[in-house]
Scaffold this active site. Structure first.
Site, PDB file in Angstrom:
ATOM      1  N   CYS A   1      -7.528  -0.878   8.360  1.00 14.94           N
ATOM      2  CA  CYS A   1      -8.705  -0.079   8.007  1.00 14.94           C
ATOM      3  C   CYS A   1      -8.413   1.368   8.394  1.00 14.94           C
ATOM      4  O   CYS A   1      -7.279   1.707   8.733  1.00 14.94           O
ATOM      5  CB  CYS A   1      -9.964  -0.608   8.687  1.00 14.94           C
ATOM      6  SG  CYS A   1      -9.872  -0.677  10.491  1.00 14.94           S
ATOM      7  N   THR A   2      -9.411   2.237   8.362  1.00 12.93           N
ATOM      8  CA  THR A   2      -9.174   3.667   8.563  1.00 12.93           C
ATOM      9  C   THR A   2      -8.637   3.974   9.952  1.00 12.93           C
ATOM     10  O   THR A   2      -7.593   4.621  10.104  1.00 12.93           O
ATOM     11  CB  THR A   2     -10.465   4.464   8.312  1.00 12.93           C
ATOM     12  OG1 THR A   2     -10.992   4.135   7.039  1.00 12.93           O
ATOM     13  CG2 THR A   2     -10.178   5.970   8.382  1.00 12.93           C
TER      14      THR A   2
END
Length: 456
Positions: free
Chosen positions: A310-311
């Site tokens: 994810c980020t």
């Protein structure tokens, strides 16, 4: 580095908070207003001749602190291992058993306001999550204050550096900086939001506890080998609008609009023997599709090795804990998320395709965390490309090809009124805040002669 009082000592914390409030009130008493001409409208036509009193950045006595440096090495420095100095946009989180989280809210907010640190912070029974921006000394004091509680020590932190010029702009209060003041305001200068929520990242399953069980962290330098293995199912844990502008090769798109939909997707794809659902993303290659079909048809069911990203890493913490609770044995996730990967891995060796969406005024970043090319649609707060802005459904501040069909004409007209407020007054709201678009038009027409005469 200034030590901060531990949260356990409530009396000391209260005294410190009172001292900060007194200092803040004293500082604000020295502020003065600047009188500037109204921001010129972007609509073609003669510029307005109005003058309006606008409150900008407080002008305090004494020299202003220099803009913070940028660069790598923040995590090492924060952990006491040397390296760079905190600066830029600093994202952090920590899962912890934190039932008394509400007691931290006001002391933390008042400290940020006193130190003029901007950003947003979430407190919940499961820990803390936030992104802040400020001078190096101020950011360091805030992070030290948070970690004065033993439960929050060892924050996972990522610094997204920006140029010294952009930092100088931010500290000079202008909307041109990627982290400066502006209409979307996630990092509006001299403004910090400290919110209380049920979760620091909303999955909707209270049984998922990363403090008890979590997947295996994979360093960015080892990530390519893991996701290149054909026996590894690579899953992007972000939402569709984030994946749309960039992802890793071979990654599966769960097609979720929010993180709360992830558990249902996992159940459909891996857990239900009768499920024959197919992956909805056209971007998922045939290899991943075949892997999913094999998983659903295997008897007895053998769950695959999973690698998630994810980020910044926080969603993967919960997602990996959820998969382990469902019976998965091999669950890996990218340590530091996409941002750390883009910072450390050279573009020539990278398996990343596109840009990475970020939740501040930069909108997206590329390799080396350089600012990307995407802009933000203020109608839906989602990224748009140059090609998207060629569409007839694109209207600045109102709509884009991804939200045009979902918005009513009333919603679009409210967005147009909001944009007119910003173009006219330089802020959202101004004297027209809360007025209906039709009344706003009538009032502007009727009051224009009075305003012109009073300005003369």
């Amino acid at each position: 580095m200034l030590p901060s009082p531990p949260l356990a000592a409530l009396s000391k914390a209260a005294a410190a908070a009172a001292a900060r409030r007194a200092a803040t009130v004293a500082a604000r008493s020295r502020r003065r207003l600047l009188v500037l001409p109204a921001v010129a409208s972007l609509v073609p036509g003669p510029p307005p001749v109005l003058c309006r009193r606008v409150r900008l950045m407080p002008q305090l006595e004494g020299p202003r602190a220099p803009p913070p440096p940028h660069g790598r090495g923040f995590a090492a420095a924060a952990a006491g291992g040397g390296g760079g100095t905190p600066g830029g946009v600093v994202s952090f989180y920590r899962f912890a058993d934190f039932p008394d989280h509400a007691e931290l809210r006001w002391p933390l907010k008042e400290l940020c306001e006193e130190l003029r640190v901007s950003g947003g912070i979430i407190l919940a029974p499961e820990g803390i999550n936030g992104s802040i921006c400020g001078t190096p000394e101020a950011v360091e004091k805030v992070l030290n204050f948070i970690q004065s509680d033993d439960r929050l020590k060892g924050l996972r932190m990522i610094q997204s550096p920006v140029t010294p010029e952009d930092e100088a702009i931010h500290h000079g209060h202008t909307s041109q900086s990627p982290v400066g003041a502006g209409e979307d305001a996630p990092f509006r200068w001299d403004h910090v939001r400290v919110k209380l929520k049920k979760e620091i990242v909303a999955l909707g399953d209270p049984g998922v506890m990363p403090t008890k069980t979590v997947g295996k962290y994979v360093k960015p330098k080892d990530w390519n080998a893991l996701i290149s293995d054909p026996d590894t199912v690579v899953i992007d844990v972000r939402n569709m609008y984030e994946i749309r502008i960039g992802k890793f090769k071979r990654a599966v798109d769960p097609c979720t609009n929010s993180f709360r939909e992830f558990p249902s997707w996992v159940d459909d794809q891996f857990q239900l023997a009768e499920s024959d659902s197919q992956l909805c993303s056209e971007n998922n290659d045939n290899t991943i599709g075949r892997q999913s079909e094999d998983v659903n048809s295997s008897k007895p069911k053998e769950l695959p090795r999973v690698a998630m990203y994810c980020t910044g890493g926080i969603r993967c913490e919960k997602a990996s804990s959820f998969l382990l609770s469902k019976g998965f044995k091999e669950v890996y996730h990218l340590e530091g998320g996409i941002l750390k990967y883009l910072e450390e891995i050279p573009k020539a060796e990278s398996l990343w395709e596109g840009e990475c969406f970020v939740f501040d005024k930069r909108v997206s970043v590329e390799h080396g965390l350089a600012q990307g090319t995407h802009k933000l649609c203020y109608g839906c707060k989602k990224p748009v490309s140059d090609e998207d802005m060629e569409s007839p459904e694109w209207e600045y501040g109102v709509s884009c090809p991804y939200c045009f069909a979902t918005k009513s004409e009333e919603e679009k007209e409210r967005a147009r009124a909001r944009q007119r407020q910003f173009e006219t007054w330089g802020v959202i709201g101004g004297p027209d805040k809360g007025r209906s678009p039709k009344r706003l038009e009538a009032n502007h027409t009727a009051e224009e002669p009075k305003q012109l005469s009073s300005s003369v």
